[in-house]
Design an enzyme around this catalytic site. Structure first.
Site, short mmCIF file in Angstrom:
data_model
loop_
_atom_site.label_atom_id
_atom_site.label_comp_id
_atom_site.label_asym_id
_atom_site.label_seq_id
_atom_site.Cartn_x
_atom_site.Cartn_y
_atom_site.Cartn_z
N ARG A 34 30.20 9.19 56.27
CA ARG A 34 31.71 8.89 56.55
C ARG A 34 31.66 7.16 56.98
O ARG A 34 30.77 6.80 57.86
CB ARG A 34 32.40 9.51 57.66
CG ARG A 34 32.54 11.06 57.12
CD ARG A 34 33.52 11.88 57.95
NE ARG A 34 33.84 13.09 56.83
CZ ARG A 34 34.68 13.07 56.25
NH1 ARG A 34 35.57 12.05 56.03
NH2 ARG A 34 35.08 14.42 55.45
N ASP A 35 32.49 6.54 56.42
CA ASP A 35 32.82 5.15 56.88
C ASP A 35 33.05 5.11 58.31
O ASP A 35 33.87 5.82 58.81
CB ASP A 35 34.07 4.66 56.24
CG ASP A 35 33.73 3.03 56.31
OD1 ASP A 35 33.57 2.23 55.51
OD2 ASP A 35 34.33 2.41 57.56
N ASN A 97 32.81 -2.99 46.09
CA ASN A 97 32.80 -4.50 46.52
C ASN A 97 31.39 -5.19 46.18
O ASN A 97 30.52 -4.71 46.37
CB ASN A 97 33.29 -4.79 47.96
CG ASN A 97 34.87 -4.00 48.16
OD1 ASN A 97 35.70 -4.31 47.26
ND2 ASN A 97 34.82 -3.69 49.18
N GLU A 105 30.87 -6.91 52.66
CA GLU A 105 30.27 -6.97 53.99
C GLU A 105 29.08 -6.89 54.06
O GLU A 105 28.22 -7.05 54.94
CB GLU A 105 31.02 -6.52 55.05
CG GLU A 105 32.73 -6.91 54.99
CD GLU A 105 33.31 -6.03 55.92
OE1 GLU A 105 32.86 -5.07 56.76
OE2 GLU A 105 34.79 -6.22 56.19
N VAL A 106 28.62 -5.62 53.59
CA VAL A 106 27.19 -4.87 53.60
C VAL A 106 26.40 -5.21 52.35
O VAL A 106 26.87 -4.45 51.28
CB VAL A 106 27.11 -3.52 54.03
CG1 VAL A 106 25.70 -2.88 54.11
CG2 VAL A 106 27.98 -3.28 55.46
N HIS A 110 27.28 0.28 47.53
CA HIS A 110 27.62 1.40 48.23
C HIS A 110 29.09 1.56 47.60
O HIS A 110 29.96 0.60 47.33
CB HIS A 110 28.02 1.34 49.80
CG HIS A 110 29.02 0.09 50.18
ND1 HIS A 110 27.91 -1.38 50.46
CD2 HIS A 110 30.19 -0.37 50.53
CE1 HIS A 110 29.04 -2.26 50.67
NE2 HIS A 110 30.30 -1.56 50.88
P1 AMP Z 1 32.18 -3.81 52.04
O1 AMP Z 1 33.20 -4.60 52.43
O2 AMP Z 1 32.53 -3.02 50.77
O3 AMP Z 1 30.91 -4.03 52.29
O4 AMP Z 1 32.31 -2.36 52.98
C1 AMP Z 1 31.60 -2.11 54.05
C2 AMP Z 1 32.02 -0.82 54.93
O5 AMP Z 1 30.74 -0.36 55.60
C3 AMP Z 1 33.09 -0.99 55.63
O6 AMP Z 1 34.20 0.00 55.18
C4 AMP Z 1 32.62 -0.50 57.15
O7 AMP Z 1 33.63 -0.02 57.85
C5 AMP Z 1 31.43 0.23 56.70
N1 AMP Z 1 30.59 0.30 57.75
C6 AMP Z 1 29.87 -0.73 58.70
N2 AMP Z 1 29.05 -0.23 59.41
C7 AMP Z 1 28.78 1.05 59.31
C8 AMP Z 1 28.31 2.18 59.91
N3 AMP Z 1 27.14 1.88 60.68
N4 AMP Z 1 28.49 3.38 59.42
C9 AMP Z 1 29.54 3.65 58.61
N5 AMP Z 1 30.12 3.02 57.90
C10 AMP Z 1 29.93 1.45 58.26
#
Ligand code: AMP
Length: 126
Positions: A34-35, A97, A105-106, A110
């Protein structure tokens, strides 16, 4: 293809067990959890366990076994969440993304699965 994988990204740490996660489903090559900041009542991230930065990186360089495992796990997560229109669910949206314009962001590939409410149009203007 010249992707450099940052093994210190937060999802790599989750995969190594250094950070907890709320697991929905795990398979040999894939983890769904879960996000942490859900944007909808159902908001799950499906990630490969391998070091892939984006969806195109994964699609081009992952093994057939990883791709099949990821796709089947993604399907099972949709079933578990009850969002599949094929099972009477209300539907959902998948988003992956990538990079700067995609506002990723990550830097570990995903797939977001969002559902549980009407999600509006696909993109916001501008
Ligand atoms: P993106 O902008 O597509 O890279 O989305 C990254 C997603 O990772 C965001 O929706 C964040 O809320 C989620 N996220 C970041 N850190 C964590 C974490 N430790 N556990 C779960 N989700 C996370």
């Amino acid at each position: 293809m010249a992707y450099a994988y940052d093994s210190e990204n937060i999802f790599a740490k989750i995969l190594r067990g250094e950070i907890p996660n709320d697991t929905v489903l795990e398979s040999e090559h894939t983890l769904a959890f879960r996000d942490i900041h859900p944007q909808a009542p159902e908001h799950v991230l499906v990630i490969p366990k391998g070091p892939y930065v984006t969806h195109d990186h994964f699609a081009n360089e992952a093994s057939d076994a990883e791709i099949v495992d990821f796709t089947r796990t993604y399907g099972r997560v949709c079933d578990l969440l009850g969002v599949s229109p094929g099972d009477g669910g209300g539907g959902f949206r998948s988003i992956a993304n990538a990079g700067q314009d995609g506002v990723q962001e990550v830097p570990h590939f995903h797939m977001h699965i969002l559902g549980g409410r009407p999600l509006g149009r696909m993109l916001q203007p501008g």
